[in-house]
Scaffold this motif. Structure first.
Motif, PDB file in Angstrom:
ATOM      1  N   ILE A   1      87.278  90.033  48.606  1.00 49.51           N
ATOM      2  CA  ILE A   1      86.831  91.370  48.469  1.00 49.51           C
ATOM      3  C   ILE A   1      88.351  91.925  48.497  1.00 49.51           C
ATOM      4  O   ILE A   1      89.252  91.729  49.291  1.00 49.51           O
ATOM      5  CB  ILE A   1      86.548  91.408  49.912  1.00 49.51           C
ATOM      6  N   ASN A   2      88.551  92.898  47.386  1.00 50.99           N
ATOM      7  CA  ASN A   2      89.904  93.410  47.291  1.00 50.99           C
ATOM      8  C   ASN A   2      89.432  94.787  46.401  1.00 50.99           C
ATOM      9  O   ASN A   2      89.396  94.530  45.230  1.00 50.99           O
ATOM     10  CB  ASN A   2      90.802  92.450  46.491  1.00 50.99           C
ATOM     11  N   PRO A   3      89.513  95.740  47.227  1.00 55.25           N
ATOM     12  CA  PRO A   3      89.678  95.891  48.514  1.00 55.25           C
ATOM     13  C   PRO A   3      88.436  96.071  49.229  1.00 55.25           C
ATOM     14  O   PRO A   3      87.328  96.353  48.889  1.00 55.25           O
ATOM     15  CB  PRO A   3      90.532  97.435  48.543  1.00 55.25           C
ATOM     16  N   LEU A   4      88.657  95.599  50.686  1.00 56.63           N
ATOM     17  CA  LEU A   4      87.831  96.024  51.744  1.00 56.63           C
ATOM     18  C   LEU A   4      88.407  97.274  52.126  1.00 56.63           C
ATOM     19  O   LEU A   4      89.511  97.459  52.491  1.00 56.63           O
ATOM     20  CB  LEU A   4      88.114  94.890  52.813  1.00 56.63           C
TER      21      LEU A   4
ATOM     22  N   LEU B   1      84.507  97.413  48.694  1.00 56.19           N
ATOM     23  CA  LEU B   1      84.628  98.167  47.549  1.00 56.19           C
ATOM     24  C   LEU B   1      84.614  97.488  46.311  1.00 56.19           C
ATOM     25  O   LEU B   1      84.324  97.923  45.229  1.00 56.19           O
ATOM     26  CB  LEU B   1      85.813  99.098  47.490  1.00 56.19           C
ATOM     27  N   ASP B   2      85.298  96.271  46.096  1.00 56.99           N
ATOM     28  CA  ASP B   2      85.318  95.383  44.995  1.00 56.99           C
ATOM     29  C   ASP B   2      85.048  94.147  45.466  1.00 56.99           C
ATOM     30  O   ASP B   2      85.807  93.505  46.651  1.00 56.99           O
ATOM     31  CB  ASP B   2      86.532  95.511  44.511  1.00 56.99           C
ATOM     32  N   THR B   3      84.368  93.129  44.877  1.00 61.38           N
ATOM     33  CA  THR B   3      84.193  91.650  45.267  1.00 61.38           C
ATOM     34  C   THR B   3      84.074  90.991  43.905  1.00 61.38           C
ATOM     35  O   THR B   3      83.496  91.347  43.001  1.00 61.38           O
ATOM     36  CB  THR B   3      83.018  91.542  46.013  1.00 61.38           C
TER      37      THR B   3
HETATM   38 MG    MG Z   1      89.837  94.852  42.988  1.00 60.47          MG
END
Ligand code: MG
Ligand code: ADP
Length: 399
Positions: free
Chosen positions: A208-211, A222-224
């Motif tokens: 997960i980047n970013p949580l 937000l992105d996984t």
């Molecule tokens: Mg990302």
């Protein structure tokens, strides 16, 4: 096996994990319809490719000033304009290589008011035989850069699978992210849910980047990125259905249909070998002789003539291949079967590159006889060292 961001988020949502609302779209019309289902007024249009770094990526077909593969849109008209620019074009990111990846799907999602970005990942750590949770306050950045420049900002917490996730693991993650109060509690709960999703879905990696912490103090994924253990996929038909073969190397997809373990590499000598260990040794010895393997290919123990023919064709589809080395130890698989397959395939594809074959084991004499009587310019080798020397010399000579 990898899935797209929107698919991974669906899976996380089923495990009770909070993600922004969003919908996938294959066309501009679908992107507009997706945006209309969201509350607005801020939308994010995200290219769905199996690679990260999309935000900082660039489209090959667009000017250098054009926005990347993650775009904030302030109206439905903007969503439409972004979708038009992105669909069908090629996105180049630090993870795609220079050739980039064509964007065939978009994800239209709610724009979030971000207070802070964090990093949280989980993976099977082979060194410890445990699941490692990796947490960092440096979210939204390339974690490789963080690991290189400021390794002290990365905390790794390992979880013994026999014991499972314990409350102290959750506290350690929340502490590593520097969270307090309600956010700290939310983070502990999230870490537990993520571990549950990770293990029950047979993940290899979940990143997960970013949580993010939102302005109204929520934690949101937000992105996984998720990848799954291919050997466990039979337990998850739903995940299997998420497979997007357009994201995979076509030769690797074809190989998997024949149950061949094939991985494309950068060299010019194609290899067909039985057994992963022997395949590794073959690649090593090619390198020792100053050339590079074009692929890893393990035809397995019980290959049939059809399988060998398919393997041959897959190797030859790679335009970089200037010669082929077949190295087979006939234990379960008999040398004459292999020889039949090689001859049939070589005739079928009008073999135009040098071919060196090293056969050993059951029915080796019969196998060599088939090769010798085939009328094909096949070079026979006695052992592994001899085979590697011969194929490297043949390729040099042909060049
Ligand atoms: Mg990302
Ligand atoms: P990638 O890692 O492939 O570049 P991300 O989804 O992480 O793609 O997006 C890059 C950056 O874009 C994030 O770090 C975040 O700052 C921003 N972003 C992504 N999704 C949203 C969203 N839904 N709302 C607001 N900002 C977002």
């Amino acid at each position: 096996m990898n899935v797209h961001e929107y698919q991974a988020k669906e899976l996380l949502k089923e495990h009770g994990i909070a993600v922004p609302d969003g919908h996938a779209a294959l066309t501009v019309e679908e992107a507009v319809a997706a945006a209309k289902k969201l509350p607005g007024p801020l939308y994010v249009v995200k290219a769905q490719i199996h690679a990260g770094g999309r935000g900082k990526g660039r489209f090959k077909e667009l000017s250098a000033e054009a926005k990347g593969g993650v775009r904030l849109a302030k109206s439905i008209d903007d969503v439409e304009a972004d979708a038009k620019e992105m669909l069908g074009n090629t996105l180049v990111t630090i993870q795609t290589g220079e050739e980039g990846k064509q964007v065939n799907r978009l994800y239209v999602t709610d724009g979030v008011d971000i207070e802070s970005e964090y990093y949280l990942a989980m993976l099977v750590d082979r060194a410890t035989g445990r699941v490692a949770m990796v947490a960092s306050t440096e979210g939204g950045m390339d974690i490789e850069d963080v690991a290189h420049n400021t390794p002290e900002k990365i905390t790794t917490i390992t979880i013994d699978p026999a014991q499972g996730f314990m409350p102290h693991h959750g506290r350690a993650v929340a502490f590593a992210l520097g969270l307090s109060g309600a956010l700290n509690k939310a983070c502990q709960k999230l870490a537990k849910q993520l571990y549950g999703a990770f293990t029950s879905l047979d993940c290899e990696m979940l990143e997960i980047n970013p949580l993010v912490e939102t302005k109204d103090e929520q934690l949101l994924v937000l992105d996984t990125k998720m990848s799954f253990d291919g050997n466990a996929l039979y337990r998850h038909p739903k995940i299997e259905e998420m497979r997007d073969e357009t994201e995979e190397d076509p030769a690797e997809v074809e190989a998997s249909e024949y149950d061949l373990a094939y991985i494309k590499l950068d060299g010019n000598i194609g290899c067909m070998v039985n057994g992963a260990g022997l395949a590794m040794a073959t690649m090593d010895i090619i390198k020792l002789n100053g050339a590079f393997p074009a692929n890893f290919l393990d035809v397995g123990g019980g290959a049939t003539k059809e399988k060998v023919t398919a393997a041959f064709k897959i190797i030859l589809k790679d335009p970089a291949v200037e010669g082929i080395l077949v190295n087979i130890f006939g234990g379960i698989m008999k040398c004459d079967i292999i020889a039949d397959g090689i001859v049939a395939a070589a005739k079928e594809v009008n073999l135009s590159v040098p071919l060196v074959v090293r056969l050993e084991g059951t029915n080796v004499a019969k196998g060599k006889e088939i090769l010798n009587n085939s009328g094909l310019p096949i070079v026979s080798a006695d052992d592994l060292g001899d085979a590697a020397k011969k194929i490297v010399a043949e390729v040099k000579q042909a060049a």
